[in-house]
Design a protein around this motif. Structure first.
Motif, mmCIF file in Angstrom:
data_model
loop_
_atom_site.group_PDB
_atom_site.id
_atom_site.type_symbol
_atom_site.label_atom_id
_atom_site.label_comp_id
_atom_site.label_asym_id
_atom_site.label_seq_id
_atom_site.Cartn_x
_atom_site.Cartn_y
_atom_site.Cartn_z
ATOM 1 N N GLU A 161 -7.147 1.675 -0.574
ATOM 2 C CA GLU A 161 -6.236 0.714 -0.282
ATOM 3 C C GLU A 161 -4.956 0.690 0.586
ATOM 4 O O GLU A 161 -4.506 -0.254 1.006
ATOM 5 C CB GLU A 161 -6.088 -0.305 -1.471
ATOM 6 C CG GLU A 161 -7.380 -0.839 -2.075
ATOM 7 C CD GLU A 161 -7.858 0.434 -3.080
ATOM 8 O OE1 GLU A 161 -9.082 0.290 -3.377
ATOM 9 O OE2 GLU A 161 -7.272 1.416 -3.209
ATOM 10 N N ILE A 162 -4.600 2.054 0.637
ATOM 11 C CA ILE A 162 -3.379 2.398 1.005
ATOM 12 C C ILE A 162 -2.903 1.839 2.555
ATOM 13 O O ILE A 162 -1.830 1.312 2.905
ATOM 14 C CB ILE A 162 -3.070 3.752 1.010
ATOM 15 C CG1 ILE A 162 -1.333 3.840 0.802
ATOM 16 C CG2 ILE A 162 -3.695 4.709 2.079
ATOM 17 C CD1 ILE A 162 -0.756 5.288 0.308
ATOM 18 N N SER A 163 -3.757 1.961 3.357
ATOM 19 C CA SER A 163 -3.768 1.777 4.826
ATOM 20 C C SER A 163 -3.597 0.157 4.824
ATOM 21 O O SER A 163 -2.630 -0.368 5.724
ATOM 22 C CB SER A 163 -4.860 2.179 5.827
ATOM 23 O OG SER A 163 -4.591 1.871 6.843
ATOM 24 N N ASP A 164 -4.529 -0.539 4.439
ATOM 25 C CA ASP A 164 -4.427 -2.222 4.485
ATOM 26 C C ASP A 164 -3.065 -2.607 3.766
ATOM 27 O O ASP A 164 -2.567 -3.727 4.008
ATOM 28 C CB ASP A 164 -5.937 -2.578 3.591
ATOM 29 C CG ASP A 164 -6.794 -2.780 4.585
ATOM 30 O OD1 ASP A 164 -6.634 -2.453 5.958
ATOM 31 O OD2 ASP A 164 -8.083 -3.004 4.276
ATOM 32 N N TYR A 165 -2.637 -1.957 2.481
ATOM 33 C CA TYR A 165 -1.393 -2.349 1.964
ATOM 34 C C TYR A 165 -0.435 -2.051 2.778
ATOM 35 O O TYR A 165 0.547 -3.248 2.841
ATOM 36 C CB TYR A 165 -1.414 -1.503 0.680
ATOM 37 C CG TYR A 165 -0.261 -1.649 -0.076
ATOM 38 C CD1 TYR A 165 0.060 -3.012 -0.876
ATOM 39 C CD2 TYR A 165 0.960 -0.830 0.000
ATOM 40 C CE1 TYR A 165 1.345 -3.356 -1.537
ATOM 41 C CE2 TYR A 165 1.978 -0.995 -0.844
ATOM 42 C CZ TYR A 165 2.324 -2.116 -1.591
ATOM 43 O OH TYR A 165 3.546 -2.661 -2.338
ATOM 44 N N ARG A 166 -0.246 -1.154 3.331
ATOM 45 C CA ARG A 166 0.802 -0.930 4.457
ATOM 46 C C ARG A 166 0.956 -1.688 5.256
ATOM 47 O O ARG A 166 1.955 -2.210 5.832
ATOM 48 C CB ARG A 166 0.793 0.723 5.073
ATOM 49 C CG ARG A 166 1.232 1.684 4.038
ATOM 50 C CD ARG A 166 0.988 3.138 4.725
ATOM 51 N NE ARG A 166 1.292 4.264 3.541
ATOM 52 C CZ ARG A 166 0.909 5.302 3.686
ATOM 53 N NH1 ARG A 166 0.037 5.783 4.718
ATOM 54 N NH2 ARG A 166 1.209 6.362 2.778
ATOM 55 N N ASN A 167 -0.345 -2.349 5.837
ATOM 56 C CA ASN A 167 -0.373 -3.190 6.928
ATOM 57 C C ASN A 167 0.279 -4.688 6.565
ATOM 58 O O ASN A 167 0.233 -5.558 7.409
ATOM 59 C CB ASN A 167 -1.678 -3.340 7.375
ATOM 60 C CG ASN A 167 -2.086 -2.189 8.404
ATOM 61 O OD1 ASN A 167 -1.050 -1.627 8.901
ATOM 62 N ND2 ASN A 167 -3.265 -1.938 8.467
ATOM 63 N N LYS A 168 0.521 -4.934 5.305
ATOM 64 C CA LYS A 168 0.924 -6.292 4.802
ATOM 65 C C LYS A 168 2.485 -6.340 5.121
ATOM 66 O O LYS A 168 3.090 -7.329 4.604
ATOM 67 C CB LYS A 168 0.786 -6.462 3.254
ATOM 68 C CG LYS A 168 -0.933 -6.559 3.461
ATOM 69 C CD LYS A 168 -1.354 -6.695 1.684
ATOM 70 C CE LYS A 168 -2.552 -6.982 1.664
ATOM 71 N NZ LYS A 168 -3.450 -8.417 2.426
ATOM 72 N N PHE A 169 3.025 -5.083 5.450
ATOM 73 C CA PHE A 169 4.408 -5.343 5.450
ATOM 74 C C PHE A 169 5.162 -5.185 7.099
ATOM 75 O O PHE A 169 4.398 -4.556 7.776
ATOM 76 C CB PHE A 169 5.131 -3.899 4.831
ATOM 77 C CG PHE A 169 5.251 -3.959 3.550
ATOM 78 C CD1 PHE A 169 6.271 -4.468 2.530
ATOM 79 C CD2 PHE A 169 3.888 -3.383 2.583
ATOM 80 C CE1 PHE A 169 6.036 -4.247 1.289
ATOM 81 C CE2 PHE A 169 3.803 -3.685 1.323
ATOM 82 C CZ PHE A 169 4.942 -3.998 0.475
ATOM 83 N N ALA A 170 5.975 -5.976 7.209
ATOM 84 C CA ALA A 170 6.697 -5.750 8.497
ATOM 85 C C ALA A 170 8.089 -5.206 8.200
ATOM 86 O O ALA A 170 8.945 -5.932 7.319
ATOM 87 C CB ALA A 170 6.901 -7.142 9.277
ATOM 88 N N THR A 171 8.570 -4.300 8.801
ATOM 89 C CA THR A 171 10.023 -3.346 8.122
ATOM 90 C C THR A 171 10.748 -3.263 9.209
ATOM 91 O O THR A 171 10.425 -3.100 10.425
ATOM 92 C CB THR A 171 9.265 -2.128 7.687
ATOM 93 O OG1 THR A 171 8.913 -1.270 8.346
ATOM 94 C CG2 THR A 171 8.791 -2.662 6.251
ATOM 95 N N VAL A 172 11.842 -3.347 8.880
ATOM 96 C CA VAL A 172 13.013 -2.754 9.750
ATOM 97 C C VAL A 172 13.795 -1.725 8.926
ATOM 98 O O VAL A 172 14.624 -2.148 8.282
ATOM 99 C CB VAL A 172 14.036 -3.892 10.585
ATOM 100 C CG1 VAL A 172 14.977 -2.914 11.304
ATOM 101 C CG2 VAL A 172 13.117 -4.691 11.361
#
Length: 314
Positions: free
Chosen positions: A161-172
């Motif tokens: 799940e980790i790749s899809d989970y990371r894709n839920k974030f927009a970060t600066v």
């Protein structure tokens, strides 16, 4: 390297008597040989620098838990993720999550228990070295917890799940990367991008041209504002900002806290911001204070001053 090579040739000519190169033919042959060696030595030096930089980058990726060597094999053997990339979700939970840098370092973050939901703004506060940025990278799964679990909408975040989970974030993050190309999801949002360029004082320097920012050759504060626009345009369910307003003028700080964050909240986004700007704490739904890697509490804005060591308002 090229300059050093030719400096060496010049030194040889200047010191030819002292080093015994008095024969003109021998001196010319030596100079020509040295000149011929300069380009390959320069190329070798450049390649070694690239290899060294690549090794350092690879080591950083390994620290983030990214197995580059085994990526293709994992794609075959790992079952498909249970997470969906849509924006509809209800809860993100960290349960007894902890992170230690290594066995030789006594500092750790956690264990922490946290809950984040759509349409909420959370501020993370604390002194320098309290673990705020580490916690942010744990939340986004850029750091793998050494203990505890991360759950998203009832799904335990594991390797699948980790790749899809990371894709839920927009970060600066503080060490953000900025590129000219707009996020692919935002290619048809040039009008929105142009509006934010105007609001953040960048319209005179940056234009939207064929899905790209016209330039990223800007000052540090301007680059950070441009990174904010790029993150905004990604349109992800969760936004995380690490000290975004730290080097901004008061005008742009106000736009960030009073306009942009509430707008993201109205759109049902979850917003997590590391901040020291206590004058804007009233805009947060919960305030999380870290001290020496430990979470001291969470609260709505009316408890914020008490968490920061002041008297709670009546």
């Amino acid at each position: 390297s090229v300059v050093i090579g030719y400096i060496a040739i010049g030194i040889v000519f200047l010191l030819r008597d002292q080093i015994g190169l008095t024969d003109q033919r021998a001196l010319s042959g030596f100079a020509l040989t040295l000149a011929a060696l300069v380009p390959p030595i320069t190329t070798l030096s450049d390649e070694l620098r690239i290899i060294l930089a690549a090794r350092i980058s690879l080591e950083q990726l390994r620290k983030l838990g990214l197995n580059i060597e085994g990526a293709k094999q994992e794609d075959v053997d790992t079952p498909p993720s249970a997470l969906q990339l849509g924006s509809s979700w209800e809860e993100l939970r960290l349960l007894e999550v902890e992170y230690r840098y290594d066995d030789k370092n006594d500092f750790r973050v956690g264990p922490v228990d946290l809950t984040f939901r759509p349409g909420e703004i959370s501020f993370i506060v604390g002194g320098n070295g309290s673990g705020k940025s580490t916690l942010a990278k744990l939340i986004t799964a850029l750091y793998q917890p050494t203990a505890g679990e991360i759950w998203f909408d009832g799904h335990l975040i594991g390797p699948a799940e980790i790749s899809d989970y990371r894709n839920k974030f927009a970060t600066v993050f503080a060490d953000y990367f900025l590129e000219r190309k707009l996020p692919s999801i935002a290619e048809d949002r040039s009008e929105v991008a142009t509006q934010w360029l105007e609001r953040l004082g960048l319209a005179r320097k940056v234009k939207i041209e064929d899905g790209h920012f016209s330039t990223i050759d800007l000052s540090q504060g301007q680059r950070r504002r441009l990174a904010l626009i790029a993150a905004y345009l990604e349109d992800r369910p969760i936004y995380l900002f690490d000290e975004w307003a730290a080097d901004q003028d008061p005008t742009f700080k106000r736009i960030f806290y009073v306009e942009l964050l509430p707008e993201l909240k109205r759109r049902g986004k979850c917003v997590i911001a590391i901040t020291h700007d206590d004058r804007y704490f009233s805009y947060a739904d919960q305030i999380l204070k870290l001290e020496n890697g430990l979470l001291l509490g969470e609260a709505t804005d009316r408890f914020a001053s008490r968490l920061l060591g002041e008297s709670a308002p009546q």
